[in-house]
Each structure stands twice: as C-alpha cells, then as structure tokens.
Design a protein around this motif. Structure first.
Motif, PDB file in Angstrom:
ATOM      1  N   TYR A 183       2.537  -2.939 -12.692  1.00 40.83           N
ATOM      2  CA  TYR A 183       3.425  -3.776 -11.878  1.00 40.83           C
ATOM      3  C   TYR A 183       4.688  -4.153 -12.646  1.00 40.83           C
ATOM      4  O   TYR A 183       5.732  -4.432 -12.042  1.00 40.83           O
ATOM      5  N   ASN A 210      -0.957  -0.989  -4.473  1.00 43.16           N
ATOM      6  CA  ASN A 210      -1.192  -2.395  -4.815  1.00 43.16           C
ATOM      7  C   ASN A 210      -1.449  -2.482  -6.314  1.00 43.16           C
ATOM      8  O   ASN A 210      -2.406  -1.904  -6.818  1.00 43.16           O
ATOM      9  N   VAL A 241      -5.888  -7.862  -2.418  1.00 46.73           N
ATOM     10  CA  VAL A 241      -4.529  -8.361  -2.645  1.00 46.73           C
ATOM     11  C   VAL A 241      -4.469  -9.853  -2.964  1.00 46.73           C
ATOM     12  O   VAL A 241      -3.440 -10.335  -3.452  1.00 46.73           O
ATOM     13  N   GLY A 249      -2.922  -8.411  -6.745  1.00 47.63           N
ATOM     14  CA  GLY A 249      -1.843  -8.204  -5.784  1.00 47.63           C
ATOM     15  C   GLY A 249      -0.502  -8.621  -6.342  1.00 47.63           C
ATOM     16  O   GLY A 249       0.315  -9.239  -5.665  1.00 47.63           O
ATOM     17  N   LEU A 309       2.069  -6.856  -7.022  1.00 45.73           N
ATOM     18  CA  LEU A 309       3.191  -6.167  -6.385  1.00 45.73           C
ATOM     19  C   LEU A 309       2.614  -5.093  -5.466  1.00 45.73           C
ATOM     20  O   LEU A 309       1.736  -4.335  -5.872  1.00 45.73           O
ATOM     21  N   ILE A 310       3.099  -5.047  -4.218  1.00 48.72           N
ATOM     22  CA  ILE A 310       2.638  -4.050  -3.252  1.00 48.72           C
ATOM     23  C   ILE A 310       3.871  -3.293  -2.771  1.00 48.72           C
ATOM     24  O   ILE A 310       4.821  -3.902  -2.278  1.00 48.72           O
ATOM     25  N   ASP A 369       9.476  -3.156  -1.709  1.00 51.13           N
ATOM     26  CA  ASP A 369       8.485  -4.196  -1.974  1.00 51.13           C
ATOM     27  C   ASP A 369       7.999  -4.753  -0.638  1.00 51.13           C
ATOM     28  O   ASP A 369       8.761  -5.361   0.113  1.00 51.13           O
ATOM     29  N   THR A 428       5.127  -6.736  -0.495  1.00 50.95           N
ATOM     30  CA  THR A 428       4.093  -7.708  -0.872  1.00 50.95           C
ATOM     31  C   THR A 428       3.919  -8.787   0.187  1.00 50.95           C
ATOM     32  O   THR A 428       2.787  -9.147   0.556  1.00 50.95           O
ATOM     33  N   GLU A 429       5.026  -9.317   0.702  1.00 47.93           N
ATOM     34  CA  GLU A 429       4.923 -10.444   1.631  1.00 47.93           C
ATOM     35  C   GLU A 429       4.455 -10.037   3.021  1.00 47.93           C
ATOM     36  O   GLU A 429       4.202 -10.906   3.853  1.00 47.93           O
TER      37      GLU A 429
END
Length: 698
Positions: free
Chosen positions: A178, A298, A400, A426, A428-429, A447, A449-450
């Motif tokens: 990450y 992930n 995550v 989790g 960074l996704i 990115d 992630t959110e």
C-alpha cells in the motif's frame, strides 16, 4: 408447391457492429454470430418461391440447452409477421423487406434471454395443410448480456465506463504494497476465439442450468466458483507453496489468452494461479459475456477464518508472532494485498439501493454454501456494514474493515487478548483508472477505498461496525472484552523506504516513557520473508533487548540485516516483513507493529533492432543481470502483445551472470500503437517485467 427455405444468412459482422460485438475474432471470420439480448438483429432468408402472405406461414424457433422448454425460457417459437415494429420485451420477428424470393427479417431478443449458445430453426408451413418444413441454421449463435440495454439487469449508463469495463481487452492488475503500489499490465483477450466456448464449457462443468444463465447474479456466483478448480475441476488450479515445476508459475502469466487456450485444448485445470491470475481471467470471462467488470486490489487484506469479523494474531512467550493459533482454533491472516473483482448489475433480488458494483472472488479461500466461491456481495452493503445482505458480504466486510486482535501467551499457556488495533486492514483499495492507457507508475491508478469503507472513526464508520457486530455473536463476545488501560510508553517502528536487492537494511524502533515512573521494556525485533498472503517463508533475523527507561526518557533500538541473510530466502514477490513487539513489565502494556516492503529487483530491458513495420520481421532483445549468487532454474520468458501469446522455456542462468539475453522475432500485422509486455520468472527470482509501446509503421 410448398414453401421451403433454400438458405439463410445471419449477417454476423453487420449485426455485431450494432450489438457492440464486432471485435470477437470468430465474428470477423464469419464463423459465428454473437449478439446481445434486449435488441434486434437481422436475418436473411431465401425461399424457393415467392411468399404468399395470405397462405404461407414462416416461424423462427430458438432453442438452447439439452432440454429446451418454453416455461423456463430456453425455447421460443415466433411467427414472422408483417407489422411496423417488433416488441422489445419478448421474442418477436417481422418481415423487414422483400426482394423477389429473398426476405430480410428483424428479430427481437428479449432482455431476459439466457446467455448461452442458441440454435435457430426456420420453419415454413401452409395454412390448412399438414406438415412443416424445417431449416436449421448451422451458424452458432451466442447471445450475451447487454449493458447498453436499459432493460438488461447489467445496464450501465456511461459510455466511458462501457468502453473500459466491457470493451477494453487490455488493463492492469495491481500488486506491491500500500505504500508502493505496483501495477502490471494484463491482456484480458475477451474477444479471442477460445474464450466464449471455454466459458460455456465451464458453465456445463459447474452444472449451471441454462435457464439460470439469464440471471447475472447466478452467473457471477458461478464464475467465482468455476474460476478455481477446487470443487468443479474449473479453469485454474491455485498454488502458493513456490513449487511450480509441473506447470507454469503464476508469475509467468501476463495474459488470460494462453490460459484459456490450454484449458480449451486439454479440458483440464491450468497450473498454476494465485489471486491476480484468478482476477485477470474473471475480467476476461465477464467482459466476454457482457457483464461490466474490473480487477480490484485491497492492500492489507484480512482473511477471517472463523467468521469473527476480526483478524487474530498470536504472540508467544518469546515475543514472536505466530502464523496461526497453536491449537488450530483459527488460521487468520493478513494478506499484503489481495486481488478480486467488481461486477456491475442491478440486484432485483435485494431491496433497492444495493445495485451497482458487486464483489466476486475466484481465489479459493473459504467455502460459501459448501463451495469455494465468494459473492456477489453489494459494495454498498459492505460500506454500510449490512453484512447479511447479498452473498458473502460479511467476508468482504472483514477483508476491508476488520480490526486486528492481538493475543499473548501467558506463563500458564493461556492466550489472552491484550490489544485491539483498529483500521489495520483495507489500507488502500484500487483499480485501473477509467479511460487511461496502461501507464508506468501509479498515474493510471484509481483509489476506490471510500466505495468500500467509510473514513475511519467517522460516524458512518462507527455505525457500519456496530451494524456488523450486531448480527455476529462471536464478534459481540470479542468486542465486549476489556483491555488494559495503562499505556504510558509510546513506540514507533520506522518505515523502510526503498531497498534494492543486495543492500543491507535497518530495523529501528523509538521508545518514549511518558510515565512519572521508570519502565522496564522488553523488545523483540524480527525480519522475515513472507508470501503476499502474509505467511512466513523464512526467518531472517531476530534481535532481543531489555531496557529500563527513566521518566520521560527516549531511546532508539535497531539492528541490521545483511544481504547474505536474505538474498536466497525471498519469496517470489520479494516481500519482507519487519516486526517489533514490546512488553512493558508491571503495567502489562503490549505493543506490536509491522512494516512490509518489497525488495526492488533488477530491471528487464527491452530493445528493438529496427522500427517495426507491418509484415516485416523485427527482433526484440530482452536482457537483465542476475544479482543472486545462485543459479536460476526453471526459467521462462512470457511475451504478450497483439497476436503474440508465448511462454518460452529458457536455459538456467549462472550465479551473478551479467547481461542475460533472449531474442524474439515479431512480425506486426497491423499499424499503429502496439504494446508488448515481457516477464521473466524462475524458481529463485521472478516477477521481473517490463512493458514497451512502439509505433508500427505501414
């Protein structure tokens, strides 16, 4: 004279253009018709005489599967009529125009038709006269999902997304860490001749009923299962022990095409794959079928084996982390990265709000309904912590958002939870950015992630965790446990920025006693080589110290790891984990921190002997230096590009050999920008890749 059919024409290429299917190789050579449900296509029919519309009857029969049945949607009979337009929600047909004995018929495929190979039969009869003349059409007809159709469950209302997630046959799969993500080009090749027949073969192996092939939820769940070979002798056999002599190393694959070619020719699972390989072939399958799909990585991905919504780690009396619970209670792990897939569809089987991206995973980790598969789990449900919505949502939520629970061994041999580390997984996704060419570095990384999780400690995050815990009794027990409240010594493990193979590195930790009393601290520093799944491969170094800190005193501890201690002990990804574990005597405060990093490998250089031109041989030279003091065995070069899919066995490479060189001759068939990816792998050193883009001149 009775009316009979002399010949038919499916206009494979003309129809395919309208159906966004003209890039399939078998369409271009005219051997197969590939169509999408939810829109019409044209069929040419030549009769033996002029059609008498008052007496002659023309029917078109559509069948698929071993036992076609109208009630299950696997067969349909349509009378061709003279009317202005077809109905767009059912099988329908009308005469479009006539030229003497030739007619063009417009045929509507309903948006709920099973995605399968269909057979078409044209029937002719005379009103009031017994007997039916049959004319089977020999050309195979594939009907695919239609994300361009508003009435199809996989509909995606964005042309840029459709171009990326359905039509793009070239992409990127993210690996690395990450802190230092690394994207590798992957050629999906969904339009290659072997792909669709292989997918249908896999569906048959899985026993997916043809009527269920109309439902993208059931199809996606089946894809998750048949990508691995565990239950149904599927596409790819997974292997993580580092021994790949009887197959192809997972690190040698840079394209789905040779995997499908081998499977189609042998009808046996292809050896071997790991998570990024499973993800790459799932993109191929889904995009070939018309399901929008992307590869997702992930970083720091939890693998929860006891469904506790936590990832549990154990530290023994010597202050060292164990790979799993000594008694086998749980075998949780935290993968450095894990690659799965998102597929796009509505969820008519769920309440409103859970459509859109759904997670599926072909890597065989845990069983779901007695089979190794995962998903589709609505990403929105994962973000909300609504883990009882969809398939395997709890597993994806844990991947995550799990907290790390640390258990320590007591002198009596008991294991006690001493710390919970939130926001541990989790980190960074990511996925490939829409519309971007495959670029070096992270310029083409998006990115997401959110989409999967709320910002840590936000009100939404707290609510999601509370919702998840509420429906899992074992998680309720874990989170009800109290922890030690005295934590007056501060620790920090210094990150390692970048190490090149052959360099030493330092493990260093800072300690600060903020208490008003002296504190005795026991510290263990370790370095291990690990698989990307987090499993220890080799122990490289262990350093132990006990220090007494005065009030407000600061102290740094460190130890060095030399090249000779790790050079021949690395995993294929060259990942090293440094770990610091500290115990404060008297207060029972315990602290632990990891840092994973990848050792940089030698660069693979690619040079061309001339400017590439269409139908003119061009020689490419690949070279690198072997930095290891050992020979490299089981060596292969993998080459992937337009019309090139090769895995070449190469000789053994001598210890510390310089300028290891291989040459390959290409003959470009099309002009324009062309990208070629080359990968070298061996038993001792692998995952050395490079991508070049060259302009092919006329």
């Amino acid at each position: 004279m009775s009316l009979t059919v002399v010949s038919t024409h499916l206009y494979p290429l003309e129809n395919a253009v309208e159906h966004h299917a003209d890039r399939f190789v078998q369409v271009q050579d005219g051997s197969t018709a590939i169509l999408r449900r939810g829109q019409p296509f044209y069929l040419g029919i030549k009769f033996n005489r002029l059609l008498d519309s008052t007496r002659d009857v023309v029917r078109i029969v559509f069948v698929t599967g071993p036992v076609p049945t109208p009630a299950k949607g696997t067969s349909a009979v349509v009378i061709v009529k003279e009317k202005e337009s077809v109905d767009d929600d059912k099988w329908d047909a009308r005469f479009n125009n006539f030229t003497k004995t030739t007619a063009t018929v417009q045929v509507q495929i309903p948006p709920y038709a099973p995605v399968s190979v269909w057979r078409i039969i044209v029937q002719t009869a005379r009103k009031g006269v017994a007997g039916i003349n049959q004319h089977p059409i020999e050309t195979p007809v594939y009907v695919l999902f239609n994300p361009w159709c508003p009435f199809d469950i996989v509909h995606m209302n964005d042309e840029d997304q459709l171009d990326e997630y359905v039509l793009n046959d070239n992409g990127k799969v993210w690996q690395g860490t990450y802190k230092e993500p690394k994207g590798y080009q992957w050629f999906f090749g969904q339009f290659e001749t072997v792909v669709l027949p292989s997918v249908m073969m896999l569906f048959d192996k899985a026993g997916l009923p043809h009527h269920d092939r109309a439902d993208p939820v059931k199809v996606a769940r089946t894809i998750s299962a048949i990508t691995n070979n565990v239950d149904d002798n599927g596409l790819v056999e997974g292997k993580w022990d580092g021994s790949f002599e009887d197959g192809t190393s997972p690190f040698a694959w840079i394209s789905s095409t040779p995997i499908f070619e081998e499977f189609y020719n042998t009808q046996l699972p292809v050896k071997y794959g790991q998570c990024w390989v499973f993800s790459g072939v799932i993109v191929t399958i889904c995009r070939a079928l018309g399901i929008p799909c992307r590869s997702v990585t992930n970083y720091m991905s939890a693998h929860d084996t006891n469904a506790s919504l936590t990832v549990d780690t154990y530290i023994d009396l010597n202050g060292e982390k164990l790979n799993n619970h000594p008694g086998g209670y749980t075998n949780d792990s935290c993968w450095n990265f894990h690659v799965w897939n998102d597929v796009w569809m509505d969820r008519a089987d769920l309440a409103k709000g859970y459509g859109g991206w759904q997670s599926i995973d072909g890597t065989p980790q845990e069983t779901s309904d007695s089979m190794y598969r995962c998903g589709p789990a609505p990403v929105e449900a994962v973000r909300r912590g609504e883990i009882n919505i969809g398939f395997d949502t709890a597993f994806v939520f844990t991947e995550v958002r799990a907290d790390m629970c640390v258990f320590k061994e007591s002198d009596e041999g008991f294991w006690t939870r001493v710390k919970t580390m939130p926001n541990y997984v989790g980190k960074l996704i990511v996925t490939k950015k829409i519309g971007s060419e495959v670029l070096p570095g992270i310029e083409d990384m998006e990115d997401i992630t959110e989409l999967y999780k709320n910002p840590y400690d936000s009100p939404e995050d707290k609510l999601a965790v509370k919702k998840a815990i509420k429906v899992v009794p074992i998680a309720q027990e874990i989170y009800d446990l109290e922890e030690s409240q005295i934590e007056d010594v501060e620790f920090n493990l210094f990150d390692i920025e970048q190490i090149t193979l052959g360099e030493s590195f330092k493990i260093a930790v800072s300690i600060h006693n903020t208490a008003t009393e002296p504190r005795s601290v026991d510290v263990v520093l370790t370095a291990t080589s690990i698989l990307y799944t987090g499993t220890t491969v080799n122990k490289l170094r262990r350093s132990h110290a006990n220090i007494v800190l005065k009030p407000n005193q600061r102290e740094n501890l460190h130890t060095f790891v030399k090249p000779s201690e790790y050079m021949d002990k690395l995993s294929a990804h060259s990942l090293i984990r440094i770990t610091a574990v500290a115990n404060v005597q008297g207060t029972e405060q315990m602290w632990s921190q990891d840092d994973d990093f990848a050792v940089h490998k030698p660069q693979l250089t690619v040079t061309l002997n001339s400017e590439p031109r269409v139908n003119v041989p061009c020689v490419a030279t690949f070279s690198f230096n072997n930095p290891l003091p050992v020979a490299l065995t089981d060596c292969t070069f993998s080459i992937e590009g337009p019309a090139v899919h090769r895995v070449i066995k190469f000789r053994d490479v001598a210890p510390n050999e310089k300028n290891v060189t291989y040459k390959e001759t290409f003959k470009p068939t099309k002009e324009g920008e062309r990208t070629v990816t080359v990968s070298f792998t061996s038993k001792q050193l692998s995952d050395i890749k490079n991508t070049i883009t060259a302009k092919v001149l006329p």
